[in-house]
Design a protein around this motif. Structure first.
Motif, PDB file in Angstrom:
ATOM      1  N   PHE A  15       0.814  -1.208   0.000  1.00  0.00           N
ATOM      2  CA  PHE A  15       0.000   0.000   0.000  1.00  0.00           C
ATOM      3  C   PHE A  15       0.859   1.274   0.000  1.00  0.00           C
ATOM      4  CE2 PHE A  15       0.717  -0.749   4.492  1.00  0.00           C
ATOM      5  CZ  PHE A  15       0.831   0.519   5.046  1.00  0.00           C
ATOM      6  N   LEU A  16       2.152   1.133   0.329  1.00  0.00           N
ATOM      7  CA  LEU A  16       3.051   2.283   0.265  1.00  0.00           C
ATOM      8  C   LEU A  16       3.692   2.423  -1.116  1.00  0.00           C
ATOM      9  CD1 LEU A  16       4.880   1.922   3.709  1.00  0.00           C
ATOM     10  CD2 LEU A  16       3.099   3.572   3.110  1.00  0.00           C
ATOM     11  N   SER A  17       3.957   1.294  -1.752  1.00  0.00           N
ATOM     12  CA  SER A  17       4.680   1.320  -3.027  1.00  0.00           C
ATOM     13  C   SER A  17       3.900   2.029  -4.127  1.00  0.00           C
ATOM     14  CB  SER A  17       5.020  -0.110  -3.468  1.00  0.00           C
ATOM     15  OG  SER A  17       3.853  -0.871  -3.699  1.00  0.00           O
ATOM     16  N   VAL A  18       2.567   1.999  -4.063  1.00  0.00           N
ATOM     17  CA  VAL A  18       1.780   2.628  -5.129  1.00  0.00           C
ATOM     18  C   VAL A  18       1.993   4.131  -5.189  1.00  0.00           C
ATOM     19  CG1 VAL A  18      -0.010   0.869  -5.251  1.00  0.00           C
ATOM     20  CG2 VAL A  18      -0.235   2.720  -3.599  1.00  0.00           C
ATOM     21  N   PHE A  19       2.384   4.743  -4.065  1.00  0.00           N
ATOM     22  CA  PHE A  19       2.548   6.189  -4.030  1.00  0.00           C
ATOM     23  C   PHE A  19       3.846   6.644  -4.701  1.00  0.00           C
ATOM     24  CE2 PHE A  19      -0.689   5.684  -0.776  1.00  0.00           C
ATOM     25  CZ  PHE A  19      -1.515   6.765  -1.036  1.00  0.00           C
ATOM     26  N   LYS A  20       4.671   5.704  -5.144  1.00  0.00           N
ATOM     27  CA  LYS A  20       5.874   6.073  -5.883  1.00  0.00           C
ATOM     28  C   LYS A  20       5.535   6.587  -7.276  1.00  0.00           C
ATOM     29  CE  LYS A  20       8.823   2.740  -3.437  1.00  0.00           C
ATOM     30  NZ  LYS A  20       9.666   1.512  -3.559  1.00  0.00           N
ATOM     31  N   ASN A  21       4.364   6.213  -7.769  1.00  0.00           N
ATOM     32  CA  ASN A  21       3.901   6.656  -9.089  1.00  0.00           C
ATOM     33  C   ASN A  21       3.377   8.089  -8.979  1.00  0.00           C
ATOM     34  OD1 ASN A  21       2.000   7.216 -11.253  1.00  0.00           O
ATOM     35  ND2 ASN A  21       2.146   5.059 -11.801  1.00  0.00           N
ATOM     36  N   ARG A  22       3.959   9.015  -9.723  1.00  0.00           N
ATOM     37  CA  ARG A  22       3.599  10.435  -9.602  1.00  0.00           C
ATOM     38  C   ARG A  22       2.150  10.701  -9.989  1.00  0.00           C
ATOM     39  NH1 ARG A  22       8.822  13.810 -11.976  1.00  0.00           N
ATOM     40  NH2 ARG A  22      10.324  13.147 -10.366  1.00  0.00           N
ATOM     41  N   GLU A  23       1.711  10.056 -11.052  1.00  0.00           N
ATOM     42  CA  GLU A  23       0.321  10.275 -11.475  1.00  0.00           C
ATOM     43  C   GLU A  23      -0.644   9.707 -10.452  1.00  0.00           C
ATOM     44  OE1 GLU A  23      -2.706  11.801 -13.758  1.00  0.00           O
ATOM     45  OE2 GLU A  23      -0.559  12.196 -13.782  1.00  0.00           O
ATOM     46  N   ARG A  81      -0.073   9.596  -7.235  1.00  0.00           N
ATOM     47  CA  ARG A  81      -0.082  10.576  -6.146  1.00  0.00           C
ATOM     48  C   ARG A  81      -0.968  11.761  -6.485  1.00  0.00           C
ATOM     49  NH1 ARG A  81       5.597   9.971  -6.027  1.00  0.00           N
ATOM     50  NH2 ARG A  81       5.863  12.098  -6.788  1.00  0.00           N
ATOM     51  N   SER A  82      -0.907  12.202  -7.718  1.00  0.00           N
ATOM     52  CA  SER A  82      -1.695  13.361  -8.135  1.00  0.00           C
ATOM     53  C   SER A  82      -3.190  13.121  -7.946  1.00  0.00           C
ATOM     54  CB  SER A  82      -1.411  13.679  -9.610  1.00  0.00           C
ATOM     55  OG  SER A  82      -2.283  14.676 -10.092  1.00  0.00           O
ATOM     56  N   VAL A  83      -3.685  11.993  -8.463  1.00  0.00           N
ATOM     57  CA  VAL A  83      -5.119  11.730  -8.361  1.00  0.00           C
ATOM     58  C   VAL A  83      -5.505  11.352  -6.934  1.00  0.00           C
ATOM     59  CG1 VAL A  83      -5.375  11.149 -10.786  1.00  0.00           C
ATOM     60  CG2 VAL A  83      -4.828   9.331  -9.167  1.00  0.00           C
ATOM     61  N   ALA A  84      -4.601  10.694  -6.207  1.00  0.00           N
ATOM     62  CA  ALA A  84      -4.886  10.346  -4.809  1.00  0.00           C
ATOM     63  C   ALA A  84      -5.049  11.608  -3.971  1.00  0.00           C
ATOM     64  CB  ALA A  84      -3.775   9.467  -4.243  1.00  0.00           C
ATOM     65  N   GLN A 119      -6.623   2.850 -12.336  1.00  0.00           N
ATOM     66  CA  GLN A 119      -5.880   2.764 -13.589  1.00  0.00           C
ATOM     67  C   GLN A 119      -4.383   2.987 -13.401  1.00  0.00           C
ATOM     68  OE1 GLN A 119      -7.964   5.637 -15.998  1.00  0.00           O
ATOM     69  NE2 GLN A 119      -9.418   4.119 -16.780  1.00  0.00           N
ATOM     70  N   ASN A 120      -4.015   3.676 -12.334  1.00  0.00           N
ATOM     71  CA  ASN A 120      -2.602   3.977 -12.096  1.00  0.00           C
ATOM     72  C   ASN A 120      -1.967   3.070 -11.044  1.00  0.00           C
ATOM     73  OD1 ASN A 120      -1.693   6.570 -13.652  1.00  0.00           O
ATOM     74  ND2 ASN A 120      -3.779   7.000 -12.973  1.00  0.00           N
ATOM     75  N   ALA A 121      -2.669   1.974 -10.690  1.00  0.00           N
ATOM     76  CA  ALA A 121      -2.139   1.005  -9.727  1.00  0.00           C
ATOM     77  C   ALA A 121      -1.870  -0.324 -10.436  1.00  0.00           C
ATOM     78  CB  ALA A 121      -3.138   0.787  -8.591  1.00  0.00           C
ATOM     79  N   PRO A 122      -0.830  -1.065 -10.037  1.00  0.00           N
ATOM     80  CA  PRO A 122      -0.580  -2.387 -10.618  1.00  0.00           C
ATOM     81  C   PRO A 122      -1.771  -3.313 -10.421  1.00  0.00           C
ATOM     82  CG  PRO A 122       1.299  -1.650  -9.313  1.00  0.00           C
ATOM     83  CD  PRO A 122       0.190  -0.682  -9.044  1.00  0.00           C
ATOM     84  N   ALA A 123      -2.070  -4.150 -11.401  1.00  0.00           N
ATOM     85  CA  ALA A 123      -3.267  -4.991 -11.367  1.00  0.00           C
ATOM     86  C   ALA A 123      -3.316  -5.900 -10.150  1.00  0.00           C
ATOM     87  CB  ALA A 123      -3.354  -5.824 -12.652  1.00  0.00           C
ATOM     88  N   GLU A 124      -2.147  -6.428  -9.745  1.00  0.00           N
ATOM     89  CA  GLU A 124      -2.129  -7.404  -8.652  1.00  0.00           C
ATOM     90  C   GLU A 124      -2.367  -6.777  -7.279  1.00  0.00           C
ATOM     91  OE1 GLU A 124       2.139  -6.232  -9.578  1.00  0.00           O
ATOM     92  OE2 GLU A 124       0.299  -6.744 -10.676  1.00  0.00           O
ATOM     93  N   VAL A 162      -6.240   4.242  -0.351  1.00  0.00           N
ATOM     94  CA  VAL A 162      -6.672   5.602  -0.695  1.00  0.00           C
ATOM     95  C   VAL A 162      -7.970   5.929   0.032  1.00  0.00           C
ATOM     96  CG1 VAL A 162      -7.532   7.055  -2.578  1.00  0.00           C
ATOM     97  CG2 VAL A 162      -5.436   5.734  -2.884  1.00  0.00           C
ATOM     98  N   ASN A 163      -8.874   4.949   0.099  1.00  0.00           N
ATOM     99  CA  ASN A 163     -10.094   5.138   0.888  1.00  0.00           C
ATOM    100  C   ASN A 163      -9.760   5.377   2.357  1.00  0.00           C
ATOM    101  OD1 ASN A 163     -13.121   4.337  -0.234  1.00  0.00           O
ATOM    102  ND2 ASN A 163     -11.474   3.751  -1.609  1.00  0.00           N
ATOM    103  N   CYS A 164      -8.818   4.622   2.869  1.00  0.00           N
ATOM    104  CA  CYS A 164      -8.428   4.728   4.279  1.00  0.00           C
ATOM    105  C   CYS A 164      -7.967   6.142   4.606  1.00  0.00           C
ATOM    106  CB  CYS A 164      -7.330   3.722   4.589  1.00  0.00           C
ATOM    107  SG  CYS A 164      -6.678   3.819   6.266  1.00  0.00           S
ATOM    108  N   ILE A 165      -7.052   6.665   3.812  1.00  0.00           N
ATOM    109  CA  ILE A 165      -6.536   8.011   4.061  1.00  0.00           C
ATOM    110  C   ILE A 165      -7.629   9.057   3.853  1.00  0.00           C
ATOM    111  CG2 ILE A 165      -4.857   9.733   3.311  1.00  0.00           C
ATOM    112  CD1 ILE A 165      -3.030   7.372   2.490  1.00  0.00           C
ATOM    113  N   GLY A 166      -8.415   8.880   2.793  1.00  0.00           N
ATOM    114  CA  GLY A 166      -9.490   9.833   2.515  1.00  0.00           C
ATOM    115  C   GLY A 166     -10.496   9.922   3.643  1.00  0.00           C
TER     116      GLY A 166
END
Length: 404
Positions: free
Chosen positions: A199-207, A209-212, A328-333, A342-346
């Motif tokens: 759940f931390l690794s997904v935030f390495k993707n800049r796009e 992070r932007s939508v999150a 769409q910006n997260a790995p499928a697995e 993202v729901n948790c933080i939101g």
């Protein structure tokens, strides 16, 4: 796949039935205050208890990658059954504020296995057209969230406990429908092991992070607005003595109309663009926050209700679009885990805004307090418009705005 055309309706109906648990306590708050001798501030505390339970649930689900390791439909069913049980516990006659808070917390905890898992199930079926599918799914959440208010309004001659009985029954039905009618989707890629850092690794993707961060700004406003719609209507009614509102029914309309906006925004995004449509909705909801004092003070009854209905539409219209971009910006697995964290933080952010508005209401009668809700959309708009550096062939960097 067999019966594939019934999959989306089944997911939508299940989501509607189960998310009716969310505001069940809010719909009967006046009865809870009267029967359990609670203070008027109990609304904010009970709403925050659900949100806090949801946060802890989504955090645990994300760390354990539950939605990716186990059959999502089974997770949905178990969560629906347990959530309905704790929701029903509110009718116990010996409840205190602490037991009510505990019951709402546990209801929220198991909603973590319903809302984001429902989105995960949709993502497993609709790789293409996911935005439209999530538009219908979030619409179901919106109407399900608003539905207890309608139940309260149309069953006013029945005991208040009937609202809790009805919503718990709906949740059981929704869980069974999902389990029976919606098997694992064709695009599901199950994770084979616990990955506590996923759940931390997904935030390495800049796009991503932007939508999150755009989603986080949206959440600052959303649930605070929903929670205080009845308070807004009641305050306007008191200040303008000629206004005679059926507050539960109007609350349902103001919140529930957002479901239509979610569907409309999903279709609009197909031609305008997902991110652009989400940005526009967030901008309009921000404008509503800033204009709210003027409408409270000088608007006619019809104009005020119309304003709240419009606000109820634009405050949620961006939600399925932002969730689509997250998926769409997260790995499928680890797509389910990404949606869950993202729901948790939101939802963590919603507790802050709800408690802040509750405190302001206790301190002042000013109609300007809802301007505070604009903070989230402003920051969200900045995140969505942020320029990212991209590498060009000569090794230099240039900036561009992503997906606009």
């Amino acid at each position: 796949m067999k019966h594939a055309k019934f999959i989306l309706p089944a997911i939508v109906i299940s989501q509607f039935c189960c998310t009716s648990l969310w505001f069940a306590g809010n719909a009967v708050i006046n009865d809870l205050v009267l029967n359990y001798e609670l203070s008027p501030s109990a609304l904010g505390h009970l709403t925050s208890a659900v949100q806090f339970g949801f946060i802890i649930g989504t955090l645990l689900f994300a760390i354990l990658t539950i939605a990716d390791r186990f059959s999502p439909s089974k997770v949905f069913l178990i969560s629906a059954l347990l959530g309905s049980l704790f929701n029903l516990g509110i009718i116990w006659e010996d409840n205190s504020l602490m037991s009510l808070l505990s019951l709402r917390f546990l209801t929220g905890f198991f909603l973590a296995g319903i809302y984001p898992v429902g989105m995960k199930i949709a993502a497993d079926y609709y790789e293409k057209g996911l935005g439209k599918s999530l538009g219908f799914l979030v619409a179901a959440l919106v109407v399900g969230t608003a539905f207890p208010h309608l139940l309260k309004g149309i069953t006013d001659t029945f005991p208040w406990k009937s609202v809790l009985l009805a919503t718990s029954s709906l949740a059981v039905l929704g869980g069974l429908l999902m389990f029976i009618l919606v098997p694992d989707g064709p695009y599901r890629k199950p994770s084979q092991r616990i990955n506590p850092t996923a759940f931390l690794s997904v935030f390495k993707n800049r796009e991503f992070r932007s939508v999150a961060f755009g989603y986080f700004g949206h959440m600052w406003e959303l649930y605070a607005f929903w929670a205080f719609v009845p308070i807004m209507l009641k305050k306007y009614s008191v200040e303008h003595s000629q206004a005679l509102f059926n507050i539960p029914v109007l609350s349902f309309i103001v919140i529930g109309v957002g479901g239509l906006a979610c569907i409309g925004a999903a279709y609009m995004a197909q031609s305008v663009g997902t991110k652009r449509t989400a940005f526009t909705a967030l901008f309009l909801s921000c404008a509503c926050c800033l204009m709210s004092p003027l409408l409270f003070a000088s608007a006619s009854e019809g104009l005020f209700i119309g304003f709240l209905i419009f606000w109820g539409m634009v405050v949620i219209a961006d939600s399925p679009l932002l969730s689509t971009l997250v998926a769409q910006n997260a790995p499928a697995e680890i797509k389910g885990t990404a949606l869950t964290i993202v729901n948790c933080i939101g939802f963590s952010i919603t507790i802050i805004s709800i408690q802040f508005i509750s405190s302001m209401i206790a301190l002042t009668a000013s109609n300007s307090i809802y301007i505070i809700l604009a903070i989230g959309p402003i920051l969200g708009l900045f995140a969505l418009r942020k320029k990212h550096k991209v590498t060009v062939p000569n090794g230099e960097h240039s900036s561009k705005k992503s997906n606009f």
